[in-house]
Design a protein around this motif. Structure first.
Motif, PDB file in Angstrom:
ATOM      1  N   TYR A 149      -3.789 -53.707 -30.102  1.00  0.00           N
ATOM      2  CA  TYR A 149      -2.459 -54.189 -30.455  1.00  0.00           C
ATOM      3  C   TYR A 149      -1.701 -53.057 -31.126  1.00  0.00           C
ATOM      4  CZ  TYR A 149      -4.161 -58.913 -29.672  1.00  0.00           C
ATOM      5  OH  TYR A 149      -4.680 -60.031 -29.105  1.00  0.00           O
ATOM      6  N   VAL A 150      -0.378 -53.116 -31.031  1.00  0.00           N
ATOM      7  CA  VAL A 150       0.439 -52.181 -31.807  1.00  0.00           C
ATOM      8  C   VAL A 150       1.505 -52.986 -32.539  1.00  0.00           C
ATOM      9  CG1 VAL A 150       0.087 -50.160 -30.350  1.00  0.00           C
ATOM     10  CG2 VAL A 150       1.955 -51.718 -29.826  1.00  0.00           C
ATOM     11  N   ILE A 151       1.776 -52.585 -33.768  1.00  0.00           N
ATOM     12  CA  ILE A 151       2.820 -53.245 -34.552  1.00  0.00           C
ATOM     13  C   ILE A 151       3.877 -52.193 -34.867  1.00  0.00           C
ATOM     14  CG2 ILE A 151       3.323 -54.644 -36.573  1.00  0.00           C
ATOM     15  CD1 ILE A 151       0.370 -55.229 -36.848  1.00  0.00           C
ATOM     16  N   PRO A 152       5.044 -52.247 -34.202  1.00  0.00           N
ATOM     17  CA  PRO A 152       6.057 -51.221 -34.460  1.00  0.00           C
ATOM     18  C   PRO A 152       6.730 -51.406 -35.817  1.00  0.00           C
ATOM     19  CG  PRO A 152       6.917 -52.812 -32.900  1.00  0.00           C
ATOM     20  CD  PRO A 152       5.502 -53.225 -33.200  1.00  0.00           C
ATOM     21  N   GLY A 153       7.356 -50.339 -36.292  1.00  0.00           N
ATOM     22  CA  GLY A 153       8.075 -50.399 -37.565  1.00  0.00           C
ATOM     23  C   GLY A 153       7.802 -49.150 -38.371  1.00  0.00           C
TER      24      GLY A 153
ATOM     25  N   ARG B  96      11.672 -56.151 -17.247  1.00  0.00           N
ATOM     26  CA  ARG B  96      12.626 -55.537 -18.182  1.00  0.00           C
ATOM     27  C   ARG B  96      11.881 -54.800 -19.283  1.00  0.00           C
ATOM     28  NH1 ARG B  96      16.494 -60.816 -18.311  1.00  0.00           N
ATOM     29  NH2 ARG B  96      17.567 -60.386 -16.347  1.00  0.00           N
ATOM     30  N   ARG B  97      10.802 -55.405 -19.769  1.00  0.00           N
ATOM     31  CA  ARG B  97      10.013 -54.759 -20.820  1.00  0.00           C
ATOM     32  C   ARG B  97       9.466 -53.432 -20.309  1.00  0.00           C
ATOM     33  NH1 ARG B  97       4.278 -54.698 -22.334  1.00  0.00           N
ATOM     34  NH2 ARG B  97       4.288 -54.025 -24.483  1.00  0.00           N
ATOM     35  N   ASP B  98       8.945 -53.427 -19.091  1.00  0.00           N
ATOM     36  CA  ASP B  98       8.374 -52.200 -18.541  1.00  0.00           C
ATOM     37  C   ASP B  98       9.445 -51.124 -18.368  1.00  0.00           C
ATOM     38  OD1 ASP B  98       5.900 -53.249 -18.572  1.00  0.00           O
ATOM     39  OD2 ASP B  98       5.730 -53.614 -16.432  1.00  0.00           O
ATOM     40  N   LEU B  99      10.623 -51.520 -17.886  1.00  0.00           N
ATOM     41  CA  LEU B  99      11.708 -50.545 -17.714  1.00  0.00           C
ATOM     42  C   LEU B  99      12.084 -49.915 -19.045  1.00  0.00           C
ATOM     43  CD1 LEU B  99      13.974 -52.551 -15.265  1.00  0.00           C
ATOM     44  CD2 LEU B  99      12.900 -50.362 -14.781  1.00  0.00           C
ATOM     45  N   HIS B 105       9.314 -43.963 -23.331  1.00  0.00           N
ATOM     46  CA  HIS B 105       8.247 -42.985 -23.193  1.00  0.00           C
ATOM     47  C   HIS B 105       8.734 -41.678 -22.585  1.00  0.00           C
ATOM     48  CE1 HIS B 105       4.476 -45.477 -23.882  1.00  0.00           C
ATOM     49  NE2 HIS B 105       5.485 -46.255 -24.188  1.00  0.00           N
ATOM     50  N   GLU B 106       9.866 -41.754 -21.860  1.00  0.00           N
ATOM     51  CA  GLU B 106      10.336 -40.586 -21.134  1.00  0.00           C
ATOM     52  C   GLU B 106      11.019 -39.574 -22.050  1.00  0.00           C
ATOM     53  OE1 GLU B 106      11.664 -41.659 -16.937  1.00  0.00           O
ATOM     54  OE2 GLU B 106      13.430 -40.800 -17.863  1.00  0.00           O
ATOM     55  N   GLY B 107      11.713 -40.063 -23.090  1.00  0.00           N
ATOM     56  CA  GLY B 107      12.408 -39.155 -24.002  1.00  0.00           C
ATOM     57  C   GLY B 107      11.688 -39.107 -25.340  1.00  0.00           C
ATOM     58  N   LEU B 132       3.884 -56.579 -28.715  1.00  0.00           N
ATOM     59  CA  LEU B 132       2.814 -55.998 -29.533  1.00  0.00           C
ATOM     60  C   LEU B 132       1.602 -55.561 -28.717  1.00  0.00           C
ATOM     61  CD1 LEU B 132       2.761 -58.283 -32.703  1.00  0.00           C
ATOM     62  CD2 LEU B 132       4.317 -56.458 -32.147  1.00  0.00           C
ATOM     63  N   GLU B 133       1.727 -55.593 -27.386  1.00  0.00           N
ATOM     64  CA  GLU B 133       0.632 -55.057 -26.567  1.00  0.00           C
ATOM     65  C   GLU B 133       0.885 -53.567 -26.377  1.00  0.00           C
ATOM     66  OE1 GLU B 133       0.376 -57.124 -22.797  1.00  0.00           O
ATOM     67  OE2 GLU B 133       0.898 -58.954 -23.871  1.00  0.00           O
ATOM     68  N   PRO B 134      -0.170 -52.744 -26.484  1.00  0.00           N
ATOM     69  CA  PRO B 134       0.070 -51.320 -26.231  1.00  0.00           C
ATOM     70  C   PRO B 134       0.349 -51.119 -24.749  1.00  0.00           C
ATOM     71  CG  PRO B 134      -2.252 -51.736 -26.619  1.00  0.00           C
ATOM     72  CD  PRO B 134      -1.559 -53.044 -26.784  1.00  0.00           C
ATOM     73  N   ASP B 135       1.200 -50.147 -24.427  1.00  0.00           N
ATOM     74  CA  ASP B 135       1.482 -49.918 -23.013  1.00  0.00           C
ATOM     75  C   ASP B 135       0.698 -48.732 -22.520  1.00  0.00           C
ATOM     76  OD1 ASP B 135       3.165 -48.116 -24.409  1.00  0.00           O
ATOM     77  OD2 ASP B 135       4.534 -49.807 -24.582  1.00  0.00           O
TER      78      ASP B 135
END
Lengths: 184, 252
Positions: A149-153, B96-99, B105-107, B132-135
């Motif tokens: 999991y990742v929690i941004p912030g 949309r989330r993936d886009l 990630h690109e910049g 909250l899932e890592p991509d």
């Protein structure tokens, strides 16, 4: 009882401060979990396997990498907390040093020899064997191990950490309202 | 001037048609884009490269919807009678989330150090779709130039998402053609029509340099950085699309 381990790699401890920001709910948390290796209780090594690993920061030296791998080995779930753990945060800015063949050397010279305001008559860059070796660039946690999991912030709010941690501890699905998520 | 005046030929003669978005019946004018019709009806379709006042371009694809089961960019797709449009479904949310994640990630989108944080549409959109899932996409960490030559305006192209809003604003509103695309594919980037920004005709009053034009922190005004404190910034107060969703029920 679930067991939690926490660590700050190349981070500023802000995310740990934010964890303390859950205020009186920390009493509820301590009824449900036991803290293993963590700077909060000053345990330096694991006493056994843990359910949740709370990772703050990315990897800027070899010790960070070893610690992160140890966490992956010992923890069932790894949670990357904060922008540093996710995309490198402030430390990763050194990956963008341009116009240089030796960006790491240039970074160290700026910090210890010719940076503005630096007073260092010996002109030496610290090189004690006790210091962990810096890596050529900052590596993200996701480049070293798999995160669950990742929690941004920067840092994530105490509320957001509480929502995620309590859901993970109680094995419930995580539902986060979008207004709670901030990237700074 | 309405965007699609060429198609519709005036307010009175425009033909009214109906279609559905997620099962809800919507009335629109023939020739309107799906996004415009949805906006008027108070249904928000997330978007990045489209902004009110500029021609739509359809490059970010965040506004993708399914029309009769086929994915299209709703900002450039004209609506036809009895279309069945899917907007807020799990599948489309995931696209949309993936886009948005791929743009992040690109910049180099370092929100904690960015002046635009809190008024950045990319950031607000990422928060909207955060799970909250890592991509699994790698961070490219590009090293792109920063152009601080102009006395009032600065360009940090590390944050550019190539939405083309500055290009269209400079071309269609300011008529100065300051910005333009260079290169193709992953190498495509936004360039200026001189050696650097200081030698172009851009100035602070231009639409291209306005705060509304750049959705991220690429075009920055000097000396006004961090003008709104945390908690009172644009998207701290309301999420993008809140205004459009408020229109729902009005004018019916």
């Amino acid at each position: 009882m679930k067991r939690i381990a926490t660590v700050s790699l190349a981070g500023c401890f802000g995310c740990h401060m934010s964890l303390l920001d859950i205020d009186e709910r920390i009493v509820d948390l301590l009824k449900l979990v036991e803290f293993d290796r963590s700077p909060l209780n000053d345990l330096k090594s694991f006493t056994g396997r843990c359910d949740i690993g709370f990772i703050e920061g990315s990897c800027c030296n070899e010790e960070n990498v070893a610690t992160l791998r140890e966490f992956r080995k010992q923890c069932q779930l790894l949670v990357g907390v904060g922008q540093c753990a996710i995309m490198g945060g402030l430390p990763v800015m050194r990956n963008a040093i341009m116009h240089s063949d030796e960006p790491l050397l240039e970074c160290l010279e700026e910090s210890f020899t010719h940076g503005p305001g630096v007073y260092n008559p010996s002109n030496e860059i610290p090189n004690d064997p006790a210091l962990p070796l810096l890596l050529d660039r900052v590596y993200l946690c996701s480049e070293v191990v798999r995160l669950d999991y990742v929690i941004p912030g920067c840092p994530p709010s105490g509320d957001l950490l509480w929502e995620v941690l309590s859901a993970l501890v109680l094995d419930k699905p995580i539902h986060i309202p979008p207004w709670m998520v901030k990237y700074d | 001037m309405a965007r699609h005046e060429a198609f519709d030929g005036g307010e009175e003669t425009r033909q009214r048609i109906t279609f559905t978005i997620d099962g809800e019946k919507i009335t629109a004018f023939a020739g309107q884009s799906i996004l415009e019709a949805a906006d008027a009806a108070g249904i928000y379709i997330p978007r990045l490269c489209d902004v009110e006042g500029l021609d739509p371009q359809g490059s970010c694809r965040v506004c993708t919807v399914k029309v009769n089961s086929r994915p299209v960019a709703s900002c450039v797709h004209p609506v036809s009678a009895d279309d069945v449009v899917e907007n807020d479904t799990e599948e489309i949310r995931r696209w949309r989330r993936d886009l948005i994640k791929m743009l992040l990630h690109e910049g180099n989108h370092l929100c904690p150090i960015c002046e635009a944080s809190g008024r950045c549409e990319l950031q607000a959109m990422a928060a909207r779709f955060e799970t909250l899932e890592p991509d699994l996409y790698p961070y490219l960490q590009p090293v792109r130039p920063v152009d601080a030559s102009h006395p009032d305006i600065m360009l940090d192209t590390n944050r550019c998402i190539r939405c083309g809003r500055c290009i269209r604003a400079s071309r269609d509103v300011d008529r100065k053609y300051v910005f333009g695309y260079i290169g193709r594919g992953i190498h495509k980037r936004v360039g200026v029509n001189a050696t650097d920004l200081a030698h172009t005709r851009i100035d602070l009053d231009d639409a291209a340099a306005s705060l509304e034009t750049c959705p991220v922190g690429c075009i920055i005004r000097k000396r006004v950085g961090f003008f709104a404190p945390i908690g009172r910034r644009q998207f701290d107060l309301q999420a993008p699309g809140d205004e459009i969703e408020k229109r729902k029920g009005e004018g019916k």
